[in-house]
Design an enzyme around this catalytic site. Sequence first.
Site, PDB file in Angstrom:
ATOM      1  N   TYR A 155       0.645  -1.177   0.048  1.00 31.02           N
ATOM      2  CA  TYR A 155       0.032   0.020   0.075  1.00 31.02           C
ATOM      3  C   TYR A 155       0.802   1.177   0.181  1.00 31.02           C
ATOM      4  O   TYR A 155       1.820   1.375   0.702  1.00 31.02           O
ATOM      5  CB  TYR A 155      -0.926   0.007   1.328  1.00 31.02           C
ATOM      6  N   ASP A 157       9.172   2.889   0.061  1.00 27.66           N
ATOM      7  CA  ASP A 157       8.313   3.202   1.024  1.00 27.66           C
ATOM      8  C   ASP A 157       8.443   3.219   2.308  1.00 27.66           C
ATOM      9  O   ASP A 157       8.250   1.773   2.595  1.00 27.66           O
ATOM     10  CB  ASP A 157       6.830   2.868   0.298  1.00 27.66           C
ATOM     11  N   LYS A 173       3.993   8.890   9.076  1.00 28.45           N
ATOM     12  CA  LYS A 173       4.114   8.433  10.469  1.00 28.45           C
ATOM     13  C   LYS A 173       5.036   8.736  11.546  1.00 28.45           C
ATOM     14  O   LYS A 173       4.782   9.539  11.916  1.00 28.45           O
ATOM     15  CB  LYS A 173       3.582   6.871  10.344  1.00 28.45           C
TER      16      LYS A 173
HETATM   17  C1  LIG Z   1       0.392   4.713   5.942  1.00 26.82           C
HETATM   18  C2  LIG Z   1       0.996   4.599   4.591  1.00 26.82           C
HETATM   19  C3  LIG Z   1       1.113   5.272   3.539  1.00 26.82           C
HETATM   20  C4  LIG Z   1      -0.100   6.479   3.261  1.00 26.82           C
HETATM   21  O1  LIG Z   1       0.361   7.421   4.452  1.00 26.82           O
HETATM   22  P1  LIG Z   1      -0.841   8.452   4.851  1.00 26.82           P
HETATM   23  O2  LIG Z   1      -0.287   9.366   5.986  1.00 26.82           O
HETATM   24  O3  LIG Z   1      -2.000   7.736   5.138  1.00 26.82           O
HETATM   25  O4  LIG Z   1      -1.430   9.091   3.434  1.00 26.82           O
HETATM   26  C5  LIG Z   1       1.955   5.250   2.258  1.00 26.82           C
HETATM   27  N1  LIG Z   1       2.727   4.043   2.340  1.00 26.82           N
HETATM   28  C6  LIG Z   1       2.744   3.486   3.365  1.00 26.82           C
HETATM   29  C7  LIG Z   1       3.672   2.226   3.227  1.00 26.82           C
HETATM   30  C8  LIG Z   1       1.988   3.524   4.408  1.00 26.82           C
HETATM   31  O5  LIG Z   1       1.899   2.631   5.352  1.00 26.82           O
END
Ligand SMILES: *Cc1c(COP(=O)(O)O)cnc(C)c1O
Length: 437
Positions: free
Chosen positions: A152, A247, A275
């Site tokens: 994701y 990511d 995060k």
């Molecule tokens: C949470 C997440 C996102 C998106 O971040 P948001 O702050 O929710 O837009 C993108 N990549 C990864 C791996 C994530 O866990």
Amino acid sequence: MTNSEDEIAVRPRSAALYERACHVIPGGVNSPVRAFRAVGGTPLFIARGAGQQLFDADGRGYLDFVNSWGALILGHAHPAVVAAITDATKNGTTFGAPCAGEVELAERIVASYPALEQVRFVSSGTEAVMSAIRLARAFTGRDLIVKFSGCYHGHADHLLVAAGSGLATFGRPSSAGVPEAFTACTRVLPLDDEAAVKALFDTEGARIAAVIIEPVPANHGLLLQRREFLESLRRVTSQHGTLLIFDEVISGFRLARGGVSELAGIVPDLATFGKVIGGGMPVGAFGGPRRIMARLAPDGDTYQAGTLSGNPVAMASGIATLDVLIRESGWQKLEALGTQLGEMLAPVLADAPFPVHLVRAGSLFWMSFHEAGAPRTAAPLSEAASARFSALFHAMLERGVYLPPSAYEACFLSLAHTTADLQRLTQALRESFAAIA
Ligand SMILES: *Cc1c(COP(=O)(O)O)cnc(C)c1O
């Protein structure tokens, strides 16, 4: 406790808030997983958090293993973070002009992550990924991007692509409202499959701008990858002039100070963060070497901007969080806590009335309900397994333990968790397994 009438009786304030919310907010929530659809019942409305605990609107307390999906690596309302945010707020909440906090947080990130020279701040992980992809396309002059099934990367149109059925497939939108044309430049590959990567690069390698991967995929359970697989991605992207994007929105500053890049000894071309780096405030970032980052406006031709980017209050929260982690050797402590968790859970999971496997990386853990154990690729759970997870989720909630409301979501430890909390988790699991057997 999946009967909603029982729940309304037990949590009347949450139930009343949810009913009001459903009138004015679609589905009553501002992010779908919060609605408890995967596990049944109605969501808790949270009134406050303190350390490792959450308290709902009805005053019930829960041991929290979600930690705002990993954003709160120090736990809720850590005094240093609260003080930093309070102090910053007194001086104003946003300027739309540069502030010292941006420089200070950027310096910490650049000093921590392998080979990183520059970062730019945004307000979410989604934005960080969107911007990194735009930059990769600009830098390479190519259009195609490759993502992996089960990873994701936020909700940007071109990345909301469903899993293929095992082999490389052309991207298909997995959300309504995303034109096929928007995902026509996205290729989806299975994780853990060097041959599929090679086959795609053999045919389209010269057109691929970037390969993006969660190097520890944590959004479809926890799909730990072989280091050789990540190394093969580094090799094949370098050979084809394609950028490798890690990511690290979840893994960055959680699994190690330098993320998975440090742990695996693999340096991506670009990395995305979110995060943890905001310490609970809306912050994302993407970064890489100066030669790539220089393509961004105002120096370069690639536009990217944000009214609240580098927000002074959010920067203060991120700085305070990273400083506590660094000062307290947070990553070592979290690894030790994770090891302890593994040792304590092993006998309980072994005695569970159905197959449950612990998958763990540092302070990230997932109880896999797959009959076959711990997968490396995105596989759907059987209906029976999903039903077992829902029953466990509610049994744990009744025992004051808040797990993520989906069998596909990983759990998070924070520095606020103690050995006693792990004992409580273990005991609650033992009782819950017995209750739902
Ligand atoms: C949470 C997440 C996102 C998106 O971040 P948001 O702050 O929710 O837009 C993108 N990549 C990864 C791996 C994530 O866990």
